[in-house]
Design a protein around this motif. Structure first.
Motif, mmCIF file in Angstrom:
data_model
loop_
_atom_site.group_PDB
_atom_site.id
_atom_site.type_symbol
_atom_site.label_atom_id
_atom_site.label_comp_id
_atom_site.label_asym_id
_atom_site.label_seq_id
_atom_site.Cartn_x
_atom_site.Cartn_y
_atom_site.Cartn_z
ATOM 1 N N UNK A 85 1.685 0.782 -7.804
ATOM 2 C CA UNK A 85 0.559 1.379 -7.062
ATOM 3 C C UNK A 85 -0.146 0.317 -6.225
ATOM 4 N N UNK A 86 -0.347 -0.854 -6.800
ATOM 5 C CA UNK A 86 -1.041 -1.932 -6.083
ATOM 6 C C UNK A 86 -0.184 -2.447 -4.909
ATOM 7 N N UNK A 87 1.122 -2.515 -5.120
ATOM 8 C CA UNK A 87 2.043 -2.921 -4.050
ATOM 9 C C UNK A 87 1.942 -1.939 -2.889
ATOM 10 N N UNK A 88 1.910 -0.648 -3.159
ATOM 11 C CA UNK A 88 1.841 0.367 -2.090
ATOM 12 C C UNK A 88 0.497 0.298 -1.356
ATOM 13 N N UNK A 89 -0.556 -0.069 -2.095
ATOM 14 C CA UNK A 89 -1.878 -0.222 -1.453
ATOM 15 C C UNK A 89 -1.894 -1.462 -0.563
ATOM 16 N N UNK A 90 -1.405 -2.573 -1.143
ATOM 17 C CA UNK A 90 -1.495 -3.856 -0.452
ATOM 18 C C UNK A 90 -0.637 -3.893 0.817
ATOM 19 N N UNK A 92 0.932 -1.121 2.379
ATOM 20 C CA UNK A 92 0.971 0.060 3.261
ATOM 21 C C UNK A 92 -0.329 0.868 3.298
ATOM 22 N N UNK A 93 -1.317 0.470 2.476
ATOM 23 C CA UNK A 93 -2.580 1.213 2.473
ATOM 24 C C UNK A 93 -2.496 2.570 1.798
ATOM 25 N N UNK A 94 -1.464 2.801 0.973
ATOM 26 C CA UNK A 94 -1.320 4.089 0.282
ATOM 27 C C UNK A 94 -2.124 4.092 -1.015
ATOM 28 N N UNK A 95 -2.762 5.214 -1.315
ATOM 29 C CA UNK A 95 -3.504 5.348 -2.581
ATOM 30 C C UNK A 95 -2.620 6.108 -3.567
ATOM 31 N N UNK A 96 -2.190 5.411 -4.614
ATOM 32 C CA UNK A 96 -1.267 6.010 -5.588
ATOM 33 C C UNK A 96 -1.883 5.864 -6.974
ATOM 34 N N UNK A 97 -1.898 6.954 -7.741
ATOM 35 C CA UNK A 97 -2.434 6.915 -9.109
ATOM 36 C C UNK A 97 -1.315 6.451 -10.052
ATOM 37 N N UNK A 98 -1.476 5.266 -10.660
ATOM 38 C CA UNK A 98 -0.366 4.710 -11.472
ATOM 39 C C UNK A 98 -0.045 5.549 -12.698
ATOM 40 N N UNK A 212 14.744 1.243 -0.568
ATOM 41 C CA UNK A 212 15.058 0.049 -1.368
ATOM 42 C C UNK A 212 15.121 -1.237 -0.528
ATOM 43 N N UNK A 213 15.331 -1.090 0.790
ATOM 44 C CA UNK A 213 15.377 -2.291 1.644
ATOM 45 C C UNK A 213 14.044 -2.521 2.358
ATOM 46 N N UNK A 214 12.950 -1.985 1.797
ATOM 47 C CA UNK A 214 11.659 -2.028 2.486
ATOM 48 C C UNK A 214 11.239 -3.442 2.891
ATOM 49 N N UNK A 215 11.599 -4.447 2.097
ATOM 50 C CA UNK A 215 11.179 -5.819 2.434
ATOM 51 C C UNK A 215 12.250 -6.604 3.182
ATOM 52 N N UNK A 216 13.365 -5.959 3.501
ATOM 53 C CA UNK A 216 14.453 -6.686 4.168
ATOM 54 C C UNK A 216 14.632 -6.158 5.590
ATOM 55 N N UNK A 217 13.603 -6.378 6.415
ATOM 56 C CA UNK A 217 13.669 -5.994 7.833
ATOM 57 C C UNK A 217 13.603 -7.269 8.669
ATOM 58 N N UNK A 218 14.195 -7.188 9.882
ATOM 59 C CA UNK A 218 14.398 -8.408 10.675
ATOM 60 C C UNK A 218 13.642 -8.388 11.996
ATOM 61 N N UNK A 219 13.561 -9.581 12.589
ATOM 62 C CA UNK A 219 13.022 -9.750 13.944
ATOM 63 C C UNK A 219 11.607 -9.183 14.062
ATOM 64 N N UNK A 220 10.828 -9.354 13.014
ATOM 65 C CA UNK A 220 9.421 -8.947 13.050
ATOM 66 C C UNK A 220 9.188 -7.458 12.840
ATOM 67 N N UNK A 221 10.249 -6.694 12.582
ATOM 68 C CA UNK A 221 10.038 -5.258 12.357
ATOM 69 C C UNK A 221 9.266 -5.046 11.052
ATOM 70 N N UNK A 222 8.366 -4.059 11.081
ATOM 71 C CA UNK A 222 7.539 -3.773 9.907
ATOM 72 C C UNK A 222 8.003 -2.441 9.320
ATOM 73 N N UNK A 224 7.687 1.022 7.681
ATOM 74 C CA UNK A 224 6.645 2.063 7.610
ATOM 75 C C UNK A 224 7.119 3.158 6.651
ATOM 76 N N UNK A 225 6.508 3.257 5.470
ATOM 77 C CA UNK A 225 6.907 4.340 4.563
ATOM 78 C C UNK A 225 6.554 5.696 5.170
ATOM 79 N N UNK A 226 7.447 6.666 5.001
ATOM 80 C CA UNK A 226 7.200 7.999 5.557
ATOM 81 C C UNK A 226 5.896 8.585 4.994
ATOM 82 N N UNK A 227 5.578 8.215 3.755
ATOM 83 C CA UNK A 227 4.388 8.777 3.103
ATOM 84 C C UNK A 227 3.083 8.395 3.811
ATOM 85 N N UNK A 228 3.145 7.395 4.700
ATOM 86 C CA UNK A 228 1.904 6.997 5.396
ATOM 87 C C UNK A 228 1.637 7.873 6.626
#
Ligand SMILES: Cc1ncc(COP(=O)(O)O)c(C=O)c1O
Length: 399
Positions: A85-90, A92-98, A212-222, A224-228
């Motif tokens: 939950x904290x990872x999703x907040x930090x 992506x700004x998502x509020x998730x109830x753990x 699963x590859x959320x942190x493995x993006x290249x060339x400065x791409x960020x 974006x989870x669909x849930x946002x």
């Protein structure tokens, strides 16, 4: 010896359920065995050949030493659910109830399986992007559901809004998305994500996103989870796992988060699949998710360097290559080498060049658009990629 028959047992039909007819052994297992049998460099299966952050490994050792070796709670240890939950907040700004909205699973694979099995009834339809990760098709089949593929086409692998719309029917229950996308290496653009969100809202379906590859993006791409996206948090099941992010693919610690009633339904299935897994690995992954941003960014930078090495090697070997935007994988077209059937080419590749790769055909229902396409993994040490490139360079002389 009474009761022991000398007649050899000859089953009249395959013991495998008809639901999985035609699935056989996964292509990854087959290619990994080929690599082991031939001593070829394995650029087939996507697993790293180096360890991830020492702090994560040490946390697992400490958890074992401290006695965290029995069944963890059904939904996962509280510190991992809180860390997700904290990872999703930090990030992506998502509020998730753990407590109500997070479920820890045996890798992303179980998260996908439990979700599809929980939310689909026999005859329901699931829209998937094709090429797709191989467990998707098997899981949909196990659920008695029907897959409706939307094809991403070489060389840009763009998501076509009209094709996506056309894949929906009155029976569509889920859209199963993967972003960043294996095997194409695509990271969906803001426009493509907005199209997915619009159609999901209009059609009133739940979207399952494998990130699963959320942190493995290249060339400065960020990422974006669909849930946002607007209106999507309540209709998205977001799935990820520790395997790729921390280079611990063997730990099989995954998770999902979604609306509480969706998580309740998925938990009902999950409890009968594995119930729980990875007791001491769960707190270790919680420690990993709390590591500073720089650790995550460094992993992506290191992988990007390896991607660049492999892209150069494949180009030098005479293949056409699309530079991937994320993930462990690079797709190359072997047609310039005279290849018309990538499956037979991959079966001969260990002998031709001492390298193992995976034919893209394995990820399609109708492989026509992928006939000469091959997937290579770049998540290997630079010296391994350099050696593979050196070997592949000999292919040109075999023509
Ligand atoms: C797109 C995708 N989803 C899921 C998985 C499996 O993840 P896990 O090992 O956490 O089950 C993989 C592994 O290669 C993958 O590429």
């Amino acid at each position: 010896m009474a009761g022991v028959s000398s007649v050899p047992f000859a089953p009249s039909r395959s013991p495998l359920t008809t639901k999985l007819e035609g699935f056989g052994t996964t292509i990854f297992g087959e290619m990994t065995s080929l690599a082991l049998d031939t001593g070829a460099i394995n650029l087939g299966q996507g697993f790293p050949d180096t360890d991830g952050p020492a702090a994560v490994l040490e946390a697992a050792r400490a958890a074992i030493a401290s006695g965290a070796n029995q069944y963890p709670p059904g939904r996962g240890v509280p510190e991992l659910r809180a860390a997700v939950a904290e990872h999703q907040r930090r990030w992506y700004g998502l509020a998730v109830d753990p407590d109500a909205e997070v479920l820890v699973t045996a890798g992303a694979t179980e998260a996908i399986a439990a979700t599809v099995l929980a939310l689909c009834s026999p005859g329901d339809e699931v829209v998937v992007l094709e090429p797709y990760y191989d467990s998707y098709a098997a899981t949909i089949a196990l659920g008695g559901a029907v897959r409706r593929p939307v094809t991403l086409r070489w060389p840009d692998f763009a998501l076509d809004a009209a094709s996506l719309e056309a894949a929906f029917s009155d029976r569509t229950r889920l859209l199963l998305l993967n972003n960043p996308h294996n095997p194409t290496g695509r990271v969906l653009t803001a426009d493509e994500l907005a199209t997915v969100a619009r159609i999901a809202r209009e059609r009133d379906v739940v979207v399952v996103t494998d990130e699963v590859y959320e942190h493995l993006t290249f060339d400065g791409r960020v990422h974006v989870p669909l849930a946002t996206l607007p209106g999507m948090a309540e209709r998205t099941v977001t799935i990820s796992s520790a395997g790729k992010t921390f280079s611990v693919t063997g730990w099989k610690i995954g998770w999902l988060h979604a609306r509480a009633d969706l998580v309740d339904a998925i938990t009902t299935v999950k409890q009968f699949l594995t119930y729980v897994n990875g007791g001491p690995f769960q707190p270790a992954v919680a420690a990993g998710l709390a590591l500073p941003d720089a650790v995550f960014r460094q992993a992506a930078t290191d992988l990007q360097e390896r991607r660049d090495l492999l892209v150069s090697g494949l180009s030098a070997a005479g293949m056409d290559v699309v530079v991937p935007e994320g993930t462990y994988f690079v797709v190359a077209d072997a047609a310039p080498l005279g290849v018309t059937d990538a499956t037979s080419f991959c079966l001969r590749l260990p002998e031709l060049a001492g390298v193992v790769a995976v034919p893209m055909a394995a990820f399609y229902d109708d492989a026509t658009p992928a006939r000469s396409l091959v997937r290579f993994a770049c998540c290997k040490r630079p010296e391994v990629i350099a050696e593979a490139s050196h070997r592949l360079a000999t292919l040109k002389t075999h023509q």
